[in-house]
Motif scaffolding. Structure first.
Motif, PDB file in Angstrom:
ATOM      1  N   ARG A   1       0.810  -1.109   0.026  1.00 20.51           N
ATOM      2  CA  ARG A   1      -0.037   0.027  -0.033  1.00 20.51           C
ATOM      3  C   ARG A   1       0.853   1.289  -0.136  1.00 20.51           C
ATOM      4  N   ALA A   2       2.005   0.944   0.403  1.00 20.98           N
ATOM      5  CA  ALA A   2       3.288   2.216   0.362  1.00 20.98           C
ATOM      6  C   ALA A   2       4.369   1.621   0.325  1.00 20.98           C
TER       7      ALA A   2
ATOM      8  N   ARG B   1       8.474   3.304   1.445  1.00 24.47           N
ATOM      9  CA  ARG B   1       9.372   4.292   1.936  1.00 24.47           C
ATOM     10  C   ARG B   1      10.335   4.672   0.860  1.00 24.47           C
TER      11      ARG B   1
END
Length: 67
Positions: free
Chosen positions: A41-42, A44
């Motif tokens: 979902r994401a 870094r």
């Protein structure tokens, strides 16, 4: 999902396994697998930077937007 992760293509082009990438960037195999399958979902920026450094690519080579 309109963002596609092309990690599998880059690994294949560089003849590298997911395990080898995991060792090079010090990210768990499970987390890379989630990213590779497009279930993340994401991501870094530090992770993206490490992957791009290990694969000698740009973020745009790894991620693709498809509306």
């Amino acid at each position: 999902m309109p963002i596609l992760v092309r990690l599998d293509d880059l690994l294949h082009a560089r003849r590298m396994t997911l395990t080898e990438l995991s060792e090079r960037v010090d990210i768990t195999l499970a987390n890379l697998s989630v990213l590779k399958t497009g279930k993340a979902r994401a991501i870094r920026f530090s992770t993206l930077e490490a992957i791009c450094a290990a694969l000698d690519c740009q973020p745009g080579d790894l991620l693709e937007f498809r509306p």
